[in-house]
Design a protein around this motif. Structure first.
Motif, PDB file in Angstrom:
ATOM      1  N   VAL A 175       8.176 -42.445   9.379  1.00 57.98           N
ATOM      2  CA  VAL A 175       6.760 -42.821   9.504  1.00 57.98           C
ATOM      3  C   VAL A 175       6.519 -44.157   8.794  1.00 57.98           C
ATOM      4  O   VAL A 175       5.859 -45.056   9.336  1.00 57.98           O
ATOM      5  CB  VAL A 175       5.834 -41.718   8.944  1.00 57.98           C
ATOM      6  CG1 VAL A 175       4.370 -42.089   9.123  1.00 57.98           C
ATOM      7  CG2 VAL A 175       6.130 -40.380   9.616  1.00 57.98           C
ATOM      8  N   ALA A 215       8.063 -46.923  10.928  1.00 57.18           N
ATOM      9  CA  ALA A 215       7.272 -47.216  12.126  1.00 57.18           C
ATOM     10  C   ALA A 215       5.989 -47.968  11.762  1.00 57.18           C
ATOM     11  O   ALA A 215       5.572 -48.892  12.475  1.00 57.18           O
ATOM     12  CB  ALA A 215       6.942 -45.921  12.864  1.00 57.18           C
ATOM     13  N   LEU A 258       6.483 -42.466  17.483  1.00 62.98           N
ATOM     14  CA  LEU A 258       5.901 -42.945  16.214  1.00 62.98           C
ATOM     15  C   LEU A 258       5.441 -44.393  16.346  1.00 62.98           C
ATOM     16  O   LEU A 258       4.360 -44.763  15.872  1.00 62.98           O
ATOM     17  CB  LEU A 258       6.924 -42.834  15.072  1.00 62.98           C
ATOM     18  CG  LEU A 258       7.298 -41.440  14.577  1.00 62.98           C
ATOM     19  CD1 LEU A 258       8.285 -41.546  13.426  1.00 62.98           C
ATOM     20  CD2 LEU A 258       6.080 -40.639  14.142  1.00 62.98           C
ATOM     21  N   VAL A 264       8.397 -36.981  14.365  1.00 65.06           N
ATOM     22  CA  VAL A 264       9.297 -37.776  13.506  1.00 65.06           C
ATOM     23  C   VAL A 264      10.684 -37.943  14.119  1.00 65.06           C
ATOM     24  O   VAL A 264      11.391 -38.891  13.792  1.00 65.06           O
ATOM     25  CB  VAL A 264       9.444 -37.192  12.074  1.00 65.06           C
ATOM     26  CG1 VAL A 264       8.243 -37.483  11.229  1.00 65.06           C
ATOM     27  CG2 VAL A 264       9.759 -35.733  12.086  1.00 65.06           C
ATOM     28  N   ASN A 297      -0.468 -40.002   6.491  1.00 67.38           N
ATOM     29  CA  ASN A 297       0.705 -39.178   6.793  1.00 67.38           C
ATOM     30  C   ASN A 297       0.718 -37.899   5.948  1.00 67.38           C
ATOM     31  O   ASN A 297       0.894 -37.947   4.740  1.00 67.38           O
ATOM     32  CB  ASN A 297       1.992 -39.980   6.559  1.00 67.38           C
ATOM     33  CG  ASN A 297       3.226 -39.169   6.897  1.00 67.38           C
ATOM     34  OD1 ASN A 297       3.142 -38.142   7.576  1.00 67.38           O
ATOM     35  ND2 ASN A 297       4.379 -39.601   6.430  1.00 67.38           N
ATOM     36  N   ALA A 306       3.025 -37.090  18.722  1.00 66.10           N
ATOM     37  CA  ALA A 306       4.069 -37.915  18.096  1.00 66.10           C
ATOM     38  C   ALA A 306       4.936 -37.019  17.229  1.00 66.10           C
ATOM     39  O   ALA A 306       4.461 -36.033  16.676  1.00 66.10           O
ATOM     40  CB  ALA A 306       3.441 -39.020  17.243  1.00 66.10           C
ATOM     41  N   PHE A 355      -1.637 -38.082  10.787  1.00 65.66           N
ATOM     42  CA  PHE A 355      -0.379 -37.573  11.337  1.00 65.66           C
ATOM     43  C   PHE A 355      -0.016 -36.274  10.612  1.00 65.66           C
ATOM     44  O   PHE A 355       0.026 -36.238   9.382  1.00 65.66           O
ATOM     45  CB  PHE A 355       0.736 -38.613  11.167  1.00 65.66           C
ATOM     46  CG  PHE A 355       2.049 -38.190  11.770  1.00 65.66           C
ATOM     47  CD1 PHE A 355       2.122 -37.738  13.077  1.00 65.66           C
ATOM     48  CD2 PHE A 355       3.228 -38.242  11.023  1.00 65.66           C
ATOM     49  CE1 PHE A 355       3.328 -37.337  13.640  1.00 65.66           C
ATOM     50  CE2 PHE A 355       4.441 -37.852  11.584  1.00 65.66           C
ATOM     51  CZ  PHE A 355       4.489 -37.388  12.892  1.00 65.66           C
ATOM     52  N   CYS A 402       1.706 -45.799  15.764  1.00 67.36           N
ATOM     53  CA  CYS A 402       1.387 -46.790  14.728  1.00 67.36           C
ATOM     54  C   CYS A 402       0.736 -48.044  15.310  1.00 67.36           C
ATOM     55  O   CYS A 402      -0.086 -48.687  14.650  1.00 67.36           O
ATOM     56  CB  CYS A 402       2.634 -47.146  13.933  1.00 67.36           C
ATOM     57  SG  CYS A 402       3.245 -45.741  12.971  1.00 67.36           S
TER      58      CYS A 402
END
Length: 425
Positions: A110, A113, A86, A80, A98, A78, A16, A90
């Motif tokens: 993050v 999630a 998110l 935040v 991340n 995706a 991510f 996930c």
């Protein structure tokens, strides 16, 4: 018509923030190491902008000579600011890597999630306030879900945290205290650090009071001191160990190592190791620059307009040490780091409650450029360790430091094979 659902996540790794400055190097490192997973590694690149992710994959394909990356690696959009995106990300991952910082602003959604949707999460944060608040707020929920959240899996703080454990494991007896001295060297091209790290430092120092109040919420008992209490050095001193002037290390390492030692002491009844972290700054001219830059920094960071100036002009206020562009690949190739660890303790058969420590040990952790070569190596090897060695992780899920998560794994062997080398001097 029967709908068959599968609980197996689609991807082993999702990176991510793969189009960010550091994320692009993590993406390359995953592509390099894909063959090291126990089964064929399925992975994807995620972030806010499909176009930027496509560009990052194209650049990685060219840099590595792997044109297949452009077509074989899936892209996930995706953000935040969009919790549903998110959650969707996930649900598809075994582990989310991340890379989106500063984590104090973008990290918690993050972690939340990941925990809620059953994905393990690792980051490369060097921000103690973020790392410790994640432990406070998500540890019990992560334990219930069997999710491992492991922070600071980059240069902050794998070399220091695993270095202390390596020193302890190599010492014949009871190791009671370790000091580390970090030095970095650059090639003829020079070097710098991307300003994302600078921003984290600005906001971190501005918020140091909040960190103190956060720590009170844990209600920790003081860790027992075994052996002689470690002496705290001054704010600037000449180090005989590294033959140059040194200052206390300002990153997350002291906080992370202490949390690891607390975990090992409280959960495994291991003797805690005291730790002091320092960084070499060079000779007199470097000291003068550092004093001037440090004074400006501390004066400006206290005020909102000062913080804006620091963030707008990182190169000016750091004498070129931080820049909005970050280092070039040439600069990275010429740079390296060395962590020298100086430990003391009691030999086997000696009682640590009696008399002074009677033995010393010196170890070294050294590797390539810290921010964008060593950090991706450390992060990707941490992720592969979680994937390949689930039985060697702590018994239950939770929010862990690298040392707590990886103490019983082969992470150090993996790092040795990838150019971050641990040795006894």
């Amino acid at each position: 018509f029967i709908l068959i659902t599968t609980s197996t996540p689609r991807y082993h790794f999702i990176i991510f923030g793969a189009s960010g400055f550091t994320g692009r190097f993590v993406l390359e490192e995953v592509a390099r190491c894909a063959g090291e997973a126990r089964e064929e590694l399925r992975w994807a690149a995620a972030g806010r902008s499909r176009a930027r992710l496509e560009t990052a994959l194209t650049q990685a394909a060219e840099a590595l000579g792997k044109p297949e990356l452009k077509t074989e690696v899936d892209i996930i959009v995706a953000d935040v600011d969009d919790p549903e995106s998110l959650a969707e990300m996930c649900k598809q991952a075994v582990i989310v890597l991340n890379c989106v910082g500063p984590y104090r602003f973008y990290g918690e959604p993050v972690v939340k999630a990941c925990v809620e949707n059953g994905a393990h999460c690792i980051d490369i944060s060097g921000e103690p306030q973020f790392l410790e608040s994640m432990q406070l707020n998500y540890d019990s929920q992560a334990a219930e879900k069997g999710v491992y959240v492991v922070g600071s899996c980059g240069f902050d703080s794998i070399p220091a945290d695993m270095g202390v454990l390596y020193t302890r494991d190599q010492f014949k007896g009871t190791l009671t205290a370790v000091e580390s001295f970090l030095t970095a060297s650059m090639g003829p091209e020079g070097g710098c650090i991307h300003d994302g790290t600078w921003q984290s430092a600005v906001y971190g120092l501005a918020d140091s009071d909040k960190l103190r109040s956060l720590r009170k919420k844990f209600s920790h008992k003081p860790l027992p001191v075994v052996g002689t209490r470690i002496k705290r050095r001054g704010a600037l001193f000449y180090s005989d160990e590294i033959q140059q002037y040194a200052v206390p290390f300002m990153g997350a390492d002291p906080s992370v190592v202490k949390r690891t030692q607390r975990f090992l002491s409280e959960e495994h009844q291991e003797s805690p190791v005291q730790y002091g972290a320092y960084a070499g700054v060079g000779g007199v001219s470097s000291v003068m620059k550092l004093l001037f830059a440090g004074l400006m920094f501390f004066l400006l960071v206290k005020f909102s307009f000062g913080r804006k100036l620091l963030i707008k002009f990182p190169e000016f206020f750091s004498f070129g040490f931080f820049s909005k562009e970050g280092p070039t690949r040439k600069q990275m190739e010429g740079s390296s780091f060395r962590f020298a660890f100086y430990g003391e303790g009691y030999t086997e058969g000696q009682d640590p409650s009696q008399g002074k420590p009677n033995a010393k040990i010196r170890t070294l952790v050294q590797g390539p450029e810290a921010g964008y070569v060593a950090t991706p190596i450390a992060m990707v090897q941490a992720a592969i360790t979680i994937l390949n060695e689930p039985d060697s992780l702590p018994e239950k899920g939770g929010v862990y430091t690298p040392g707590a998560a990886f103490a019983k794994t082969t992470l150090i062997d993996r790092l040795n094979k990838h150019g971050i080398q641990f040795s006894v001097l």
